[in-house]
Design an enzyme around this catalytic site. Structure first.
Site, PDB file in Angstrom:
ATOM      1  N   ASP A 113      29.669   2.454  -1.851  1.00 59.37           N
ATOM      2  CA  ASP A 113      29.572   2.714  -3.293  1.00 59.37           C
ATOM      3  C   ASP A 113      29.755   1.415  -4.049  1.00 59.37           C
ATOM      4  O   ASP A 113      29.406   0.344  -3.545  1.00 59.37           O
ATOM      5  CB  ASP A 113      30.656   3.740  -3.685  1.00 59.37           C
ATOM      6  CG  ASP A 113      30.257   4.547  -4.901  1.00 59.37           C
ATOM      7  OD1 ASP A 113      30.588   4.122  -6.016  1.00 59.37           O
ATOM      8  OD2 ASP A 113      29.611   5.594  -4.735  1.00 59.37           O
ATOM      9  N   HIS A 170      33.607   3.671 -10.192  1.00 61.40           N
ATOM     10  CA  HIS A 170      32.966   4.791  -9.495  1.00 61.40           C
ATOM     11  C   HIS A 170      33.510   4.932  -8.070  1.00 61.40           C
ATOM     12  O   HIS A 170      33.916   6.021  -7.646  1.00 61.40           O
ATOM     13  CB  HIS A 170      31.453   4.570  -9.489  1.00 61.40           C
ATOM     14  CG  HIS A 170      30.639   5.753  -9.054  1.00 61.40           C
ATOM     15  ND1 HIS A 170      30.161   5.884  -7.772  1.00 61.40           N
ATOM     16  CD2 HIS A 170      30.203   6.835  -9.739  1.00 61.40           C
ATOM     17  CE1 HIS A 170      29.459   7.018  -7.681  1.00 61.40           C
ATOM     18  NE2 HIS A 170      29.474   7.606  -8.861  1.00 61.40           N
ATOM     19  N   SER A 176      28.329  13.071  -7.365  1.00 60.95           N
ATOM     20  CA  SER A 176      29.054  11.922  -6.805  1.00 60.95           C
ATOM     21  C   SER A 176      30.473  12.294  -6.422  1.00 60.95           C
ATOM     22  O   SER A 176      31.028  11.757  -5.454  1.00 60.95           O
ATOM     23  CB  SER A 176      29.123  10.781  -7.830  1.00 60.95           C
ATOM     24  OG  SER A 176      27.953  10.014  -7.839  1.00 60.95           O
TER      25      SER A 176
END
Length: 475
Positions: A163, A200, A411
């Site tokens: 990621d 994230h 996600s």
């Protein structure tokens, strides 16, 4: 899917890949992004065949000289793919659809895809964002909350998250005290504002650690550059990640691309074949386009040869009763888990960081399906990238992050599912992650309604339903 946010992200990603001419396809629906004027093929005989077929077709029907069709570097490598130029990207018309039609008959004879678009693979809130993060008070707690159990390095389940990297002070969040990996390359801009999608990977790791405390989590910043990479490069980057850390028990991947190619992504062929020979379980996000178009690599879960090694995950809305409005859906999505307004660590807990919203909210659900205040609409804010903002004089909204945030998307449903597989491995002393994943699905009696279908749902014991009321944007 309404095009507004997708188009805003297209321009954002184009700026992050300035040397790559990008376009949208397959038509005005703007379902995915890909490299203009280039097709992706497997190296060797197939590449030579495609190159010759396209050159002949274009010479006879479009008046292009043969040199316009040629291979462009870098060539092949471990992924076994190469790019073939099929036109001048500076031309107004994109020649990729014509090139693909030129080899279609041969593909039908061989029963496999010989050439495809060179898609942009992106984190699953990038070109199709569920929403942007919302700050929450430090008095709030993680949701899902921290499960019972402790970390034992001798028995911990290995989880690799591919990621964006970790924020510099992630270990100040107790659940991430032993998480390792790459640092986020650049967290803020010249004005000290948090970049879009920073945090994230940290947010995902926080969810994993909450659901499954006995995990060794490694976060690799493979997608640090705006969360986007060309398909031709993505397979090699995945190989680099597993070569560096070894094949993990679980690979958590919240990235992919829509594609109508039924056999998957040519650029991932080599990686997926090697994955199949390992013991690793790939847990992959289904994407946030609100569509039933397969989102790869999650959609490999529907192919018989990959059914045991890929778990595709869609998102449930905040109350957990049905699918989130943004979630992709269809028979290729194996399971759904909470993915709307989850709470985890976005930044560390050392210094508050300002963030300016990039997208504006909608007056109604942009997918036309939500009958509650979904993340398309609330909390209300105006974003920098929104067209027409300057003409109205609307100023973009700014907030401060100092630790936890709420965020939505497949996600984040993905690490919920990955964490539940890891937790089952610990609880049952199971060393085979694929067996644990299959047993978890077999034992899942809960169901949720997603676009008229009743599908398997995973709801962690520590997850708290979020009321469907209208949240306020923090001052």
């Amino acid at each position: 899917m309404a095009p507004q946010r997708f188009h805003e992200q297209f321009h954002h990603i184009q700026r992050s890949l300035p040397d790559v001419p990008l376009t949208m396809g397959p038509d005005d629906s703007a379902g995915f992004l890909y490299e203009k004027g280039v097709v992706l093929v497997r190296d060797g005989e197939e590449a030579r065949f495609v190159e010759d077929a396209v050159r002949t077709h274009f010479t006879e029907t479009r008046g292009l000289v043969p040199d316009h069709v040629r291979r462009v570097g870098p060539q092949a490598g471990r992924t076994g793919v190469t790019r073939i130029r099929v036109g001048d990207p500076a031309e107004g018309e994109d020649t990729v659809p014509h090139a693909l039609r030129a080899v279609r008959e041969a593909e039908e004879r061989q029963g496999r895809r010989l050439a495809g678009r060179n898609h942009v693979v992106h984190i699953a809130v990038n070109a199709c964002p569920g929403d942007e993060p919302v700050p929450v008070s430090r008095t709030e707690t993680a949701n899902p909350g921290a499960a019972e159990g402790s970390y034992d390095p001798a028995t911990a389940v290995g989880v690799l998250v591919v990621d964006t990297g970790l924020v510099h002070d992630h270990r100040s969040y107790p659940l991430l005290s032993h998480t390792t990996g790459d640092a986020q390359l650049t967290e803020t801009d010249g004005d000290g504002l948090l970049h879009q999608y920073v945090g994230h990977g940290t947010f995902i790791a926080g969810i994993l650690a909450a659901v499954a405390p006995n995990t060794d989590i490694t976060v690799r910043g493979t997608l640090n550059d705006a969360g986007a990479v060309l398909e031709s490069e993505f397979g090699g980057l995945l190989f680099e990640a597993v070569d560096r850390d070894g094949w993990p028990d679980i690979l958590s991947l919240s990235a992919g691309t829509p594609s109508t190619d039924p056999g998957g992504l040519i650029g991932l062929d080599a990686f997926m074949r090697e994955l199949r020979e390992q013991r690793t379980l790939l847990v992959a996000a289904a994407g946030n386009n609100g569509s039933d178009t397969p989102f790869w690599p999650a959609a490999y879960a529907a192919l018989p040869e990959y059914a045991d090694c890929v778990l595709s995950v869609g998102a449930l809305r905040g109350d957990g009763e049905s699918g989130a409005c943004f979630t992709n859906h269809g028979p290729w999505v194996r399971v759904h888990a909470p993915g709307e307004r989850l709470t985890s660590a976005l930044t560390g807990f050392t210094t508050p960081v300002p963030y300016v919203y990039q997208h504006s909210t909608y007056d109604s659900c942009r997918f036309g399906v939500a009958d509650y205040p979904c993340t398309c609409q609330y909390p209300r804010h105006t974003g920098v990238l929104s067209e027409g903002r300057e003409s109205t004089g609307a100023k973009p909204d700014q907030v401060m992050f100092d630790g936890l945030a709420q965020w939505s998307g497949t996600s984040f449903a993905t690490p919920v599912a990955a964490g539940l597989v890891a937790a089952r491995m610990t609880a049952y002393r199971e060393r085979d992650p694929r067996a644990a994943g299959a047993a978890l699905l077999a034992a899942a009696t809960d169901r949720a309604e997603v676009r008229g279908a009743h599908v398997p749902a995973l709801r962690p014991p520590t997850w708290r339903p979020v009321p469907a009321g209208i949240p306020a944007l923090p001052a």
